[in-house]
Design a protein around this motif. Structure first.
Motif, PDB file in Angstrom:
ATOM      1  N   CYS A  94       0.856  -1.181   0.000  1.00  0.00           N
ATOM      2  CA  CYS A  94       0.000   0.000   0.000  1.00  0.00           C
ATOM      3  C   CYS A  94       0.891   1.230   0.000  1.00  0.00           C
ATOM      4  O   CYS A  94       1.949   1.247   0.658  1.00  0.00           O
ATOM      5  N   ALA A  95       0.480   2.253  -0.724  1.00  0.00           N
ATOM      6  CA  ALA A  95       1.263   3.484  -0.802  1.00  0.00           C
ATOM      7  C   ALA A  95       0.330   4.684  -0.808  1.00  0.00           C
ATOM      8  O   ALA A  95      -0.823   4.585  -1.239  1.00  0.00           O
ATOM      9  N   ALA A  96       0.859   5.812  -0.359  1.00  0.00           N
ATOM     10  CA  ALA A  96       0.059   7.036  -0.294  1.00  0.00           C
ATOM     11  C   ALA A  96       0.838   8.212  -0.860  1.00  0.00           C
ATOM     12  O   ALA A  96       2.075   8.257  -0.771  1.00  0.00           O
ATOM     13  N   ASN A  97       0.098   9.147  -1.416  1.00  0.00           N
ATOM     14  CA  ASN A  97       0.722  10.329  -2.013  1.00  0.00           C
ATOM     15  C   ASN A  97      -0.309  11.441  -2.129  1.00  0.00           C
ATOM     16  O   ASN A  97      -1.517  11.203  -1.989  1.00  0.00           O
ATOM     17  N   ALA A  98       0.176  12.615  -2.402  1.00  0.00           N
ATOM     18  CA  ALA A  98      -0.734  13.758  -2.537  1.00  0.00           C
ATOM     19  C   ALA A  98      -1.549  13.690  -3.829  1.00  0.00           C
ATOM     20  O   ALA A  98      -2.662  14.199  -3.897  1.00  0.00           O
ATOM     21  N   PHE A  99      -0.996  13.063  -4.882  1.00  0.00           N
ATOM     22  CA  PHE A  99      -1.715  12.976  -6.145  1.00  0.00           C
ATOM     23  C   PHE A  99      -1.637  11.542  -6.661  1.00  0.00           C
ATOM     24  O   PHE A  99      -0.764  10.777  -6.291  1.00  0.00           O
ATOM     25  N   ILE A 100      -2.555  11.189  -7.553  1.00  0.00           N
ATOM     26  CA  ILE A 100      -2.646   9.824  -8.062  1.00  0.00           C
ATOM     27  C   ILE A 100      -1.656   9.620  -9.195  1.00  0.00           C
ATOM     28  O   ILE A 100      -1.438  10.515 -10.016  1.00  0.00           O
ATOM     29  N   SER A 101      -1.066   8.446  -9.224  1.00  0.00           N
ATOM     30  CA  SER A 101      -0.071   8.147 -10.250  1.00  0.00           C
ATOM     31  C   SER A 101       0.087   6.637 -10.368  1.00  0.00           C
ATOM     32  O   SER A 101      -0.149   5.901  -9.402  1.00  0.00           O
ATOM     33  N   ARG A 102       0.509   6.171 -11.556  1.00  0.00           N
ATOM     34  CA  ARG A 102       0.833   4.767 -11.773  1.00  0.00           C
ATOM     35  C   ARG A 102       2.313   4.488 -11.498  1.00  0.00           C
ATOM     36  O   ARG A 102       2.755   3.346 -11.548  1.00  0.00           O
ATOM     37  N   ASP A 103       3.072   5.508 -11.247  1.00  0.00           N
ATOM     38  CA  ASP A 103       4.515   5.413 -11.073  1.00  0.00           C
ATOM     39  C   ASP A 103       4.852   5.282  -9.604  1.00  0.00           C
ATOM     40  O   ASP A 103       4.619   6.227  -8.818  1.00  0.00           O
ATOM     41  N   TYR A 104       5.413   4.173  -9.189  1.00  0.00           N
ATOM     42  CA  TYR A 104       5.690   3.958  -7.767  1.00  0.00           C
ATOM     43  C   TYR A 104       6.667   5.000  -7.223  1.00  0.00           C
ATOM     44  O   TYR A 104       6.656   5.300  -6.029  1.00  0.00           O
ATOM     45  N   ARG A 105       7.482   5.586  -8.087  1.00  0.00           N
ATOM     46  CA  ARG A 105       8.464   6.572  -7.622  1.00  0.00           C
ATOM     47  C   ARG A 105       7.801   7.866  -7.152  1.00  0.00           C
ATOM     48  O   ARG A 105       8.438   8.675  -6.485  1.00  0.00           O
ATOM     49  N   GLN A 106       6.535   8.068  -7.474  1.00  0.00           N
ATOM     50  CA  GLN A 106       5.821   9.262  -7.053  1.00  0.00           C
ATOM     51  C   GLN A 106       5.283   9.156  -5.632  1.00  0.00           C
ATOM     52  O   GLN A 106       4.869  10.152  -5.061  1.00  0.00           O
ATOM     53  N   TYR A 107       5.279   7.941  -5.071  1.00  0.00           N
ATOM     54  CA  TYR A 107       4.629   7.733  -3.783  1.00  0.00           C
ATOM     55  C   TYR A 107       5.634   7.874  -2.647  1.00  0.00           C
ATOM     56  O   TYR A 107       6.709   7.268  -2.677  1.00  0.00           O
ATOM     57  N   SER A 108       5.246   8.625  -1.639  1.00  0.00           N
ATOM     58  CA  SER A 108       6.171   8.986  -0.564  1.00  0.00           C
ATOM     59  C   SER A 108       6.023   8.119   0.672  1.00  0.00           C
ATOM     60  O   SER A 108       6.949   8.034   1.480  1.00  0.00           O
ATOM     61  N   SER A 109       4.878   7.466   0.853  1.00  0.00           N
ATOM     62  CA  SER A 109       4.656   6.645   2.042  1.00  0.00           C
ATOM     63  C   SER A 109       4.305   5.230   1.614  1.00  0.00           C
ATOM     64  O   SER A 109       3.516   5.038   0.689  1.00  0.00           O
ATOM     65  N   TRP A 110       4.876   4.261   2.339  1.00  0.00           N
ATOM     66  CA  TRP A 110       4.691   2.850   1.989  1.00  0.00           C
ATOM     67  C   TRP A 110       4.438   2.010   3.229  1.00  0.00           C
ATOM     68  O   TRP A 110       4.972   2.293   4.304  1.00  0.00           O
ATOM     69  N   GLY A 111       3.631   0.967   3.034  1.00  0.00           N
ATOM     70  CA  GLY A 111       3.459  -0.025   4.077  1.00  0.00           C
ATOM     71  C   GLY A 111       4.543  -1.080   4.000  1.00  0.00           C
ATOM     72  O   GLY A 111       5.416  -1.031   3.128  1.00  0.00           O
ATOM     73  N   GLN A 112       4.445  -2.063   4.872  1.00  0.00           N
ATOM     74  CA  GLN A 112       5.482  -3.092   4.954  1.00  0.00           C
ATOM     75  C   GLN A 112       5.243  -4.238   3.978  1.00  0.00           C
ATOM     76  O   GLN A 112       6.128  -5.050   3.747  1.00  0.00           O
ATOM     77  N   GLY A 113       4.050  -4.315   3.419  1.00  0.00           N
ATOM     78  CA  GLY A 113       3.730  -5.345   2.441  1.00  0.00           C
ATOM     79  C   GLY A 113       3.046  -6.553   3.052  1.00  0.00           C
ATOM     80  O   GLY A 113       3.214  -6.866   4.233  1.00  0.00           O
ATOM     81  N   THR A 114       2.266  -7.247   2.219  1.00  0.00           N
ATOM     82  CA  THR A 114       1.605  -8.475   2.631  1.00  0.00           C
ATOM     83  C   THR A 114       1.697  -9.480   1.479  1.00  0.00           C
ATOM     84  O   THR A 114       1.483  -9.120   0.321  1.00  0.00           O
ATOM     85  N   GLN A 115       2.034 -10.715   1.798  1.00  0.00           N
ATOM     86  CA  GLN A 115       2.268 -11.730   0.782  1.00  0.00           C
ATOM     87  C   GLN A 115       0.956 -12.338   0.299  1.00  0.00           C
ATOM     88  O   GLN A 115       0.117 -12.744   1.108  1.00  0.00           O
ATOM     89  N   VAL A 116       0.815 -12.401  -1.009  1.00  0.00           N
ATOM     90  CA  VAL A 116      -0.301 -13.112  -1.643  1.00  0.00           C
ATOM     91  C   VAL A 116       0.288 -14.235  -2.495  1.00  0.00           C
ATOM     92  O   VAL A 116       1.138 -13.983  -3.348  1.00  0.00           O
ATOM     93  N   THR A 117      -0.168 -15.442  -2.250  1.00  0.00           N
ATOM     94  CA  THR A 117       0.285 -16.589  -3.022  1.00  0.00           C
ATOM     95  C   THR A 117      -0.921 -17.303  -3.610  1.00  0.00           C
ATOM     96  O   THR A 117      -1.845 -17.671  -2.874  1.00  0.00           O
ATOM     97  N   VAL A 118      -0.906 -17.472  -4.934  1.00  0.00           N
ATOM     98  CA  VAL A 118      -2.005 -18.131  -5.631  1.00  0.00           C
ATOM     99  C   VAL A 118      -1.482 -19.446  -6.195  1.00  0.00           C
ATOM    100  O   VAL A 118      -0.567 -19.450  -7.028  1.00  0.00           O
TER     101      VAL A 118
END
Length: 120
Positions: A94-118
Motif C-alpha cells: 500500500c502506498a500514499a501520495n498527494a496525487f494519483i499516479s501509476r509510477d511507484y516513484r511518485q509515492y512517498s509513504s509505503w506499508g510493509q507489504g503483505t504476501q499473496v500466493t495463488v
C-alpha cells in the motif's frame, strides 16, 4: 504522512478471491491518493490500482478482476481481488501520495507489504 499497515494476504487457489486492507494513520486520509503495487521475485514493481476521492485507476493485468475502494471513516483502503491467477502471486504494498499516479516513484509513504500466493 502517517503509517500504512497492510493485512489480508495469504494462500488461495487459482480462481479464488482475497481482500487486502491497508489501515492509514494521519489527518489527510480522505484527500490523499492511495495505491496498491505488487512486487514478485525477478520482476519489477507493478502498479495494481489507485484511488483518490471517488476516482480509481487500474493496471492492465488486473482490470476487471480487482476493485479498489476506501472507507474514510475507518481510514482504510481495500483491494478486492477476484479470479486470482498464479501470476498474481507477489508481495502487495500500500502506498500514499498527494496525487494519483501509476509510477511507484511518485509515492512517498509505503506499508510493509503483505504476501499473496495463488496456487495452481
Amino acid at each position: 504522512q502517517g503509517q500504512l499497515v497492510e493485512s489480508g494476504g495469504g494462500l488461495v487457489q487459482a480462481g479464488g478471491s482475497l481482500r487486502l486492507a491497508c489501515a492509514a494513520s494521519g489527518p489527510t486520509f480522505s484527500s490523499r491518493a492511495l495505491a496498491w503495487f505488487r512486487h514478485a521475485p525477478g520482476k519489477e514493481r507493478e502498479f495494481v490500482a489507485a484511488i483518490i476521492f471517488n476516482s480509481a485507476i487500474y493496471g492492465d493485468s488486473v482490470q476487471g478482476r480487482f476493485t479498489i475502494s476506501k472507507d474514510n471513516v475507518k481510514s482504510t483502503v481495500y483491494l478486492q481481488m477476484n479470479s486470482l491467477k498464479p501470476d498474481d502471486s507477489a508481495v502487495y504494498y500500500c502506498a500514499a501520495n498527494a496525487f494519483i499516479s501509476r509510477d511507484y516513484r511518485q509515492y512517498s509513504s509505503w506499508g510493509q507489504g503483505t504476501q499473496v500466493t495463488v496456487s495452481s
